[in-house]
Design a protein around this motif. Structure first.
Motif, short mmCIF file in Angstrom:
data_model
loop_
_atom_site.label_atom_id
_atom_site.label_comp_id
_atom_site.label_asym_id
_atom_site.label_seq_id
_atom_site.Cartn_x
_atom_site.Cartn_y
_atom_site.Cartn_z
N ASP A 2 29.08 18.60 -126.63
CA ASP A 2 28.74 19.18 -125.32
C ASP A 2 29.89 19.92 -124.64
O ASP A 2 29.64 20.70 -123.74
N CYS A 47 38.99 18.91 -122.48
CA CYS A 47 38.01 17.85 -122.28
C CYS A 47 37.84 17.08 -123.57
O CYS A 47 38.13 17.60 -124.65
N VAL A 80 42.11 12.05 -124.83
CA VAL A 80 43.35 11.92 -124.06
C VAL A 80 44.19 13.19 -124.15
O VAL A 80 44.41 13.73 -125.24
N ASN A 110 42.91 19.13 -116.79
CA ASN A 110 42.36 18.04 -117.62
C ASN A 110 41.01 17.65 -117.04
O ASN A 110 40.88 17.52 -115.82
N THR A 111 40.01 17.53 -117.89
CA THR A 111 38.70 17.09 -117.43
C THR A 111 38.22 15.96 -118.33
O THR A 111 38.73 15.78 -119.44
N GLY A 155 34.54 13.55 -119.42
CA GLY A 155 33.12 13.26 -119.25
C GLY A 155 32.47 12.88 -120.56
O GLY A 155 32.89 13.34 -121.61
N PRO A 156 31.45 12.02 -120.50
CA PRO A 156 30.67 11.71 -121.69
C PRO A 156 29.43 12.61 -121.77
O PRO A 156 28.94 13.09 -120.74
N THR A 157 28.92 12.81 -122.97
CA THR A 157 27.72 13.62 -123.19
C THR A 157 26.59 13.14 -122.27
O THR A 157 25.81 13.95 -121.76
N ASP A 189 34.24 3.21 -120.59
CA ASP A 189 35.65 3.63 -120.47
C ASP A 189 36.33 2.80 -119.40
O ASP A 189 35.78 2.60 -118.31
N TYR A 198 42.57 7.19 -117.31
CA TYR A 198 41.86 6.58 -118.44
C TYR A 198 42.78 5.59 -119.14
O TYR A 198 43.95 5.87 -119.37
N ARG A 238 39.00 2.13 -124.24
CA ARG A 238 37.58 1.78 -124.29
C ARG A 238 37.39 0.27 -124.23
O ARG A 238 38.25 -0.51 -124.64
N GLN A 267 34.21 2.35 -129.77
CA GLN A 267 34.08 3.81 -129.84
C GLN A 267 35.47 4.44 -129.78
O GLN A 267 36.35 3.94 -129.07
P1 AMP Z 1 31.72 12.78 -125.75
O1 AMP Z 1 30.41 12.22 -125.37
O2 AMP Z 1 31.82 13.17 -127.19
O3 AMP Z 1 32.16 13.89 -124.83
O4 AMP Z 1 32.78 11.62 -125.58
C1 AMP Z 1 32.96 10.99 -124.33
C2 AMP Z 1 34.12 10.05 -124.38
O5 AMP Z 1 35.34 10.77 -124.70
C3 AMP Z 1 34.42 9.41 -123.05
O6 AMP Z 1 33.57 8.32 -122.81
C4 AMP Z 1 35.88 9.03 -123.20
O7 AMP Z 1 36.01 7.83 -123.94
C5 AMP Z 1 36.44 10.18 -124.02
N1 AMP Z 1 37.04 11.22 -123.16
C6 AMP Z 1 36.46 12.34 -122.72
N2 AMP Z 1 37.33 13.06 -121.98
C7 AMP Z 1 38.49 12.38 -121.94
C8 AMP Z 1 39.78 12.58 -121.32
N3 AMP Z 1 40.06 13.66 -120.62
N4 AMP Z 1 40.71 11.61 -121.51
C9 AMP Z 1 40.45 10.51 -122.24
N5 AMP Z 1 39.27 10.28 -122.84
C10 AMP Z 1 38.29 11.19 -122.70
#
Ligand code: AMP
Length: 499
Positions: A193, A265, A268, A288-289, A291-293, A375, A386, A389, A393
């Motif tokens: 995403d 995004c 880390v 830095n941003t 978000g999860p899908t 998270d 952050y 986890r 994951q």
């Molecule tokens: P996804 O759904 O593939 O975008 O993965 C989402 C997961 O990626 C989040 O729940 C975090 O564990 C990790 N994540 C996304 N953005 C960051 C960030 N800027 N820093 C650290 N972990 C992140």
């Protein structure tokens, strides 16, 4: 939908929507070709609203099909070609599409009508027919399904609605100020995403999507030549991709003089990368941003300052973007589970009410949709940080991976009875996966030959990035006090043996 309205608005001018190697697609062509696909879907499928599967990589028409599906009121399901057929078949089995677009490699799939590049071209080049906006996906209609790693060994589908995407665009566009008409990097696979930062936010402000495909990333010379000619103004990627580029001294402001902002995004962001970028791109800002899908692309953002780069603390993931509320639950030892509330939180997992109920909820106090991320975070001075986890994951080169998914698929191999997978960490991120395997019977192979054979077999079930780099056959697993496989002991074994 904002993106479709903007597409229509920009279609009058000769503005370029997408550059893909030597190919160029103007906003007008994108409007027409996506419209032609929508018209065909409406004629061909009538009332049937089943999602449209698109299998490929960064083909120019991939984008036309995605937007065409949305215009016809249907969701699309992007599947990257790195997903092996076996795994793609599981997704098709779950989705039961009537139509699948195959840019090569998918082949026949059950009762779905599979469109190859030739039949697709016939459809897309048909005379344009305007599609009234009341046909488009809207509100709670599903816009896309993204299949991500699932802990059972089968990918799980995250549902994202038109309203979720609208909320994402509203929240993120302030971070695109001054980028109107610029060029945005379109490197992240459409099946992840983060690509929405180019597709939805980028197109909504009239930007040109500059495609970088996997073949280019394998060949630095080709990649840097392409980047040098790109006119890029906004870099969007996972930190891993920028780290890969930074391996070359050529990656600097002389190569990319127009880049005004890096937007990261997905994983880390390290101090090291921020420092490198500050030196190599002194005029660009780094954002830095996070978000999860499940909550649509990203929900927090922050501009990385010099003080943050110099601080002992990790780089913050930022503050909520407009429309998002965050809270921490079960705080212990300074960190709690991050819970996201707001209109970008999706309805849940496709066809999995059990999984949905575990992580999604509707907040009784506010009526907002909520998602428990898994998270662990803490908050200081209105910024979130952050901390890792709460489950297994992880992120591997920016890709989301459930360790149990890898284990379940390794257990499908003919001579493997059990698998235990351990991530190997260094420099604050997972470098690779190591797998320990109980074999059904001795194979008489050397460790090297066995590892080669097992990796080859695993490629039938797992995309490349999920295949462990190291594979070891073991006689038995060490057990912990609960009688479970002791992964910490396996990780120590790796360190001790310097494997
Ligand atoms: P996804 O759904 O593939 O975008 O993965 C989402 C997961 O990626 C989040 O729940 C975090 O564990 C990790 N994540 C996304 N953005 C960051 C960030 N800027 N820093 C650290 N972990 C992140």
């Amino acid at each position: 939908m904002l993106v479709l309205e903007k597409l229509r608005q920009y279609a009058g001018a000769s503005r370029v929507a997408l550059v893909n190697r030597e190919k160029r697609l103007t906003y007008r062509q994108l409007e027409e070709r996506s419209g032609a696909f929508a018209a065909w879907l409406l004629d061909h499928l009538g009332e049937d609203r089943s999602p449209v599967v698109i299998y490929g990589e960064k083909e120019t028409d991939f984008l036309c099909c995605m937007l065409g599906a949305l215009k016809s009121g249907r969701a699309y399901v992007p599947i990257d070609r790195s997903v092996p057929r076996e795994r793609a078949a599981m997704i098709l089995e779950a989705v039961q599409p009537r139509v699948a677009v195959d840019f090569g490699g998918l082949g026949a799939q059950g009762s779905a009508l599979v469109l190859d590049a030739v039949s697709l071209e016939e459809i897309l080049s048909a005379p344009a027919r305007p599609i009234p906006s009341d046909c488009w996906v809207q509100g709670q209609d599903t816009a896309y399904l993204l299949f991500t790693s699932g802990s059972t060994g089968a990918p799980k589908g995250v549902v994202v609605t038109a309203a979720n995407l609208e909320a994402f665009c509203r929240g993120v566009l302030p971070w695109y100020a001054g980028q109107e008409g610029g060029v945005v990097l379109n490197q992240v696979s459409y099946s992840f995403d983060v690509s929405g930062c180019a597709v939805y936010a980028g197109l909504s402000c009239g930007m040109t999507l500059f495609c970088v495909d996997k073949q280019m990333t394998r060949e630095f010379r080709e990649l840097f030549q392409a980047l040098g000619d790109s006119g890029l103004t906004l870099w969007v990627s996972t930190p891993s991709f920028a780290e890969l580029c930074a391996q070359s001294r050529q990656f600097d402001a002389a190569l990319l003089p127009g880049v005004r902002q890096f937007l990261f995004c997905g994983e880390v962001l390290t101090h090291t990368l921020c420092e490198e970028l500050a030196v190599r791109f002194p005029g660009a800002r780094v954002v830095n941003t996070y978000g999860p899908t499940e909550a649509t692309v990203l929900v927090t953002a922050v501009e990385v300052t010099e003080a943050m780069r110099r601080s002992e603390r990790s780089i913050p993931i930022g503050a909520p973007i407009a429309g998002v509320q965050l809270r921490l639950e079960g705080e212990e030892g300074g960190a709690g589970e991050l819970v996201i509330l707001g209109p970008s939180v999706g309805p849940g997992y496709f066809g999995r009410p059990d999984l949905t109920a575990r992580s999604f909820f509707t907040d009784p106090a506010t009526g907002l949709r909520g998602y428990r991320t898994g998270d662990l975070c803490f908050e200081r001075e209105d910024l979130y940080y952050y901390q890792g986890r709460a489950d297994n994951q992880l992120k591997l080169d920016g890709f989301r991976v459930e360790v149990e998914d890898v284990e379940a698929n390794l257990q499908k191999l003919p001579n493997v009875s059990r698998a235990a997978v351990v991530p190997v960490w260094s420099g604050g991120k997972v470098q690779y996966l190591a797998a320990f395997l109980l074999l059904k019977e001795p194979d008489g192979l050397s460790s090297l030959k066995r590892a080669i054979q097992l990796k080859k077999q695993a490629a039938a079930y797992l995309p490349d990035y999920m295949i462990p780099r190291k594979l070891f056959a073991v006689e038995s697993f060490p057990l912990n006090v609960n009688g479970k496989v002791d992964k910490k002991a396996l990780a120590r074994r790796l360190e001790v043996e310097g494997r």
